[in-house]
Write a protein that holds these residues in place. Structure first.
Motif, PDB file in Angstrom:
ATOM      1  N   ARG A 148       0.835  -1.204   0.000  1.00 41.13           N
ATOM      2  CA  ARG A 148       0.000   0.000   0.000  1.00 41.13           C
ATOM      3  C   ARG A 148       0.870   1.254   0.000  1.00 41.13           C
ATOM      4  O   ARG A 148       1.693   1.457   0.881  1.00 41.13           O
ATOM      5  CB  ARG A 148      -0.917   0.010   1.224  1.00 41.13           C
ATOM      6  CG  ARG A 148      -1.862   1.209   1.243  1.00 41.13           C
ATOM      7  CD  ARG A 148      -2.619   1.310   2.546  1.00 41.13           C
ATOM      8  NE  ARG A 148      -3.429   2.518   2.583  1.00 41.13           N
ATOM      9  CZ  ARG A 148      -4.007   2.999   3.671  1.00 41.13           C
ATOM     10  NH1 ARG A 148      -3.877   2.360   4.827  1.00 41.13           N
ATOM     11  NH2 ARG A 148      -4.720   4.117   3.622  1.00 41.13           N
ATOM     12  N   GLU A 166     -10.451   0.962  -6.663  1.00 44.46           N
ATOM     13  CA  GLU A 166     -11.050   2.154  -6.058  1.00 44.46           C
ATOM     14  C   GLU A 166     -10.390   2.535  -4.731  1.00 44.46           C
ATOM     15  O   GLU A 166     -10.262   3.720  -4.416  1.00 44.46           O
ATOM     16  CB  GLU A 166     -12.549   1.925  -5.826  1.00 44.46           C
ATOM     17  CG  GLU A 166     -13.378   1.871  -7.096  1.00 44.46           C
ATOM     18  CD  GLU A 166     -13.446   3.222  -7.805  1.00 44.46           C
ATOM     19  OE1 GLU A 166     -13.320   4.262  -7.126  1.00 44.46           O
ATOM     20  OE2 GLU A 166     -13.614   3.230  -9.037  1.00 44.46           O
ATOM     21  N   THR A 167      -9.995   1.534  -3.953  1.00 45.01           N
ATOM     22  CA  THR A 167      -9.483   1.821  -2.605  1.00 45.01           C
ATOM     23  C   THR A 167      -7.962   1.773  -2.515  1.00 45.01           C
ATOM     24  O   THR A 167      -7.387   2.304  -1.565  1.00 45.01           O
ATOM     25  CB  THR A 167     -10.050   0.810  -1.590  1.00 45.01           C
ATOM     26  OG1 THR A 167      -9.577  -0.508  -1.920  1.00 45.01           O
ATOM     27  CG2 THR A 167     -11.571   0.813  -1.609  1.00 45.01           C
ATOM     28  N   ILE A 196     -16.662   1.223  -0.162  1.00 46.24           N
ATOM     29  CA  ILE A 196     -15.502   2.072  -0.480  1.00 46.24           C
ATOM     30  C   ILE A 196     -15.366   3.191   0.552  1.00 46.24           C
ATOM     31  O   ILE A 196     -14.268   3.457   1.066  1.00 46.24           O
ATOM     32  CB  ILE A 196     -15.638   2.649  -1.903  1.00 46.24           C
ATOM     33  CG1 ILE A 196     -15.551   1.518  -2.933  1.00 46.24           C
ATOM     34  CG2 ILE A 196     -14.557   3.693  -2.162  1.00 46.24           C
ATOM     35  CD1 ILE A 196     -15.904   1.945  -4.342  1.00 46.24           C
ATOM     36  N   ASP A 197     -16.488   3.824   0.871  1.00 46.86           N
ATOM     37  CA  ASP A 197     -16.455   4.901   1.876  1.00 46.86           C
ATOM     38  C   ASP A 197     -16.018   4.369   3.240  1.00 46.86           C
ATOM     39  O   ASP A 197     -15.254   5.029   3.963  1.00 46.86           O
ATOM     40  CB  ASP A 197     -17.839   5.550   1.993  1.00 46.86           C
ATOM     41  CG  ASP A 197     -18.212   6.359   0.756  1.00 46.86           C
ATOM     42  OD1 ASP A 197     -17.292   6.704  -0.019  1.00 46.86           O
ATOM     43  OD2 ASP A 197     -19.418   6.628   0.556  1.00 46.86           O
ATOM     44  N   LEU A 248     -12.825  -3.149  -6.244  1.00 50.12           N
ATOM     45  CA  LEU A 248     -12.560  -2.535  -4.937  1.00 50.12           C
ATOM     46  C   LEU A 248     -11.079  -2.190  -4.779  1.00 50.12           C
ATOM     47  O   LEU A 248     -10.731  -1.159  -4.195  1.00 50.12           O
ATOM     48  CB  LEU A 248     -13.003  -3.473  -3.813  1.00 50.12           C
ATOM     49  CG  LEU A 248     -14.510  -3.644  -3.617  1.00 50.12           C
ATOM     50  CD1 LEU A 248     -14.798  -4.658  -2.519  1.00 50.12           C
ATOM     51  CD2 LEU A 248     -15.165  -2.300  -3.280  1.00 50.12           C
ATOM     52  N   ASP A 254      -9.859   3.743   7.331  1.00 52.37           N
ATOM     53  CA  ASP A 254      -8.437   3.679   6.984  1.00 52.37           C
ATOM     54  C   ASP A 254      -7.881   2.262   7.169  1.00 52.37           C
ATOM     55  O   ASP A 254      -6.821   2.052   7.773  1.00 52.37           O
ATOM     56  CB  ASP A 254      -7.623   4.674   7.815  1.00 52.37           C
ATOM     57  CG  ASP A 254      -6.235   4.914   7.218  1.00 52.37           C
ATOM     58  OD1 ASP A 254      -6.091   4.750   5.992  1.00 52.37           O
ATOM     59  OD2 ASP A 254      -5.301   5.234   7.978  1.00 52.37           O
ATOM     60  N   ARG A 261      -6.122  -0.715  -1.731  1.00 60.19           N
ATOM     61  CA  ARG A 261      -5.714  -1.517  -0.575  1.00 60.19           C
ATOM     62  C   ARG A 261      -5.326  -2.915  -1.042  1.00 60.19           C
ATOM     63  O   ARG A 261      -6.012  -3.498  -1.896  1.00 60.19           O
ATOM     64  CB  ARG A 261      -6.857  -1.652   0.427  1.00 60.19           C
ATOM     65  CG  ARG A 261      -6.842  -0.681   1.588  1.00 60.19           C
ATOM     66  CD  ARG A 261      -6.917   0.738   1.210  1.00 60.19           C
ATOM     67  NE  ARG A 261      -7.159   1.613   2.365  1.00 60.19           N
ATOM     68  CZ  ARG A 261      -7.457   2.891   2.246  1.00 60.19           C
ATOM     69  NH1 ARG A 261      -7.534   3.459   1.049  1.00 60.19           N
ATOM     70  NH2 ARG A 261      -7.666   3.632   3.328  1.00 60.19           N
ATOM     71  N   ILE A 272     -14.151   1.654   3.901  1.00 56.89           N
ATOM     72  CA  ILE A 272     -12.726   1.290   3.882  1.00 56.89           C
ATOM     73  C   ILE A 272     -11.861   2.529   4.038  1.00 56.89           C
ATOM     74  O   ILE A 272     -10.906   2.556   4.828  1.00 56.89           O
ATOM     75  CB  ILE A 272     -12.378   0.549   2.576  1.00 56.89           C
ATOM     76  CG1 ILE A 272     -13.055  -0.827   2.547  1.00 56.89           C
ATOM     77  CG2 ILE A 272     -10.862   0.390   2.432  1.00 56.89           C
ATOM     78  CD1 ILE A 272     -12.914  -1.558   1.221  1.00 56.89           C
ATOM     79  N   GLN A 273     -12.205   3.557   3.303  1.00 57.87           N
ATOM     80  CA  GLN A 273     -11.420   4.787   3.372  1.00 57.87           C
ATOM     81  C   GLN A 273     -11.654   5.525   4.691  1.00 57.87           C
ATOM     82  O   GLN A 273     -10.723   6.090   5.272  1.00 57.87           O
ATOM     83  CB  GLN A 273     -11.775   5.678   2.180  1.00 57.87           C
ATOM     84  CG  GLN A 273     -11.350   5.071   0.848  1.00 57.87           C
ATOM     85  CD  GLN A 273     -11.845   5.850  -0.353  1.00 57.87           C
ATOM     86  OE1 GLN A 273     -12.799   6.630  -0.249  1.00 57.87           O
ATOM     87  NE2 GLN A 273     -11.218   5.634  -1.505  1.00 57.87           N
TER      88      GLN A 273
END
Length: 326
Positions: free
Chosen positions: A51, A168-169, A135-136, A165, A142, A171, A138-139
């Motif tokens: 990451r 988008e993330t 997504i929201d 995913l 954090d 991760r 996960i972000q």
């Protein structure tokens, strides 16, 4: 008079309620740090390092497949790695989240699982809405990385869900499962290009089983000394009949432990292991891993096919060339 009554009462209780040895109480089995487990943990640390918080879009190869036959201890290795991580997110969640993929998981069901693992419930009904919520979440939490156990249950659609995913993330996502997890990756470049590296979960050799694994097994009346010849002979006997499946080893020893407790004997011996083996090992048990092969293994001819091909080649070479009739 009262003194005599107390003595009689204590005697009755001692007969009616047998004393319990603290060592006879089942305990949680700690993760045994075999070489396979240690390699897995090292690979997970490497996956975590993928990451890039400073430039998230710099690299999209963030999927790490971990593959091995059933019963080798992959789930135990995951548990040990998660237990070793003390770091928490800003919201108090673990830095690494584990999700066990359900049988016949759908993309919508999978994103719901992820959301529940994050301690949240879906608000929307449509798949796209739930994906946005994931997504929201996960972000917002954090989260650093996800580990998906039983990932061989993923099909093309659910794999595509995870790929999206990842995109988008940004991760890392570790996919732990049987070797056939590699099939879907090999068939689709869009998945293969997202793979950072692969991790085979390897089988223990006999020495490590005897010297590292068996001494760390925690079960009532299990006493094993790796330096004792008779104990090593017992361990070899067990491994020859259960290898390479550690889950099967545990199953046999667990039943042997119960037999010893019922018979009120001092410790598990080979005769108890033999009795346990007779009770639980069937032909189906012996064959339960034969279908867990990789794509390459499926295409590779077996020993009988090789021998048949050699015989056919020999016949063709020894057959005299016949002249064609005019």
């Amino acid at each position: 008079m009262l003194h005599n009554f107390v003595i009689v009462l204590m005697w009755i209780l001692s007969v009616a309620v047998p004393s319990t040895n603290p060592g006879d109480t089942p305990q949680r089995q700690p993760v045994i740090e075999t070489s396979s487990v240690k390699r897995f943990w090292r690979s997970m640390k490497l996956a975590l390092s993928l990451r890039n918080q400073y430039d998230p879009k710099a690299d999209d190869a963030l999927i790490v497949p971990v593959y091995g036959k059933s019963g080798l201890g992959k789930t135990f290795a995951i548990r040990g790695f998660i237990d070793s991580i003390s770091a928490r997110t800003v919201t108090g969640l673990p830095q690494v989240i584990t999700v066990v993929v359900k049988h016949r998981a759908t993309p919508k069901g999978l994103v719901k699982q992820i959301l529940h693992a994050l301690g949240e419930s879906p608000r929307g009904r449509e798949y796209s809405d739930i994906v946005d919520e994931v997504i929201d979440a996960i972000q917002g939490h954090d989260i650093s990385m996800f580990i998906f156990d039983e990932a061989d249950r993923l099909d093309e659609e659910t794999f595509e869900c995870l790929r999206a995913l990842v995109d988008e993330t940004h991760r890392p996502m570790v996919l732990v499962g049987l070797p056939n997890i590699l099939k879907i990756i090999r068939l689709h470049r869009k998945f293969k290009d997202r793979v950072a590296f692969g991790v085979p979960f390897e089988v223990l050799d006999t020495d490590e089983f005897l010297d590292v694994f068996l001494p760390k097994v925690v079960l009532p009346r299990w006493i094993y000394d790796a330096s004792n010849d008779s104990d090593r002979a017992m361990g070899t006997f067990l491994w020859e009949r259960t290898r390479p499946v550690l889950r099967r080893v545990r199953k046999v020893l667990n039943l042997a432990s119960r037999i010893v407790l019922i018979d009120e004997e001092k410790s598990i011996t080979q005769k108890h292991i033999e009795e346990a083996l007779k009770k639980i090992l069937t032909d189906d048990d012996e064959d339960d891993d034969e279908n867990n092969v990789t794509e390459d293994e499926e295409e590779r001819p077996g020993a009988h096919e090789d021998e048949s091909n050699r015989r056919q080649d020999a016949k063709r070479k020894s057959r005299p060339n016949r002249k064609k009739r005019t």
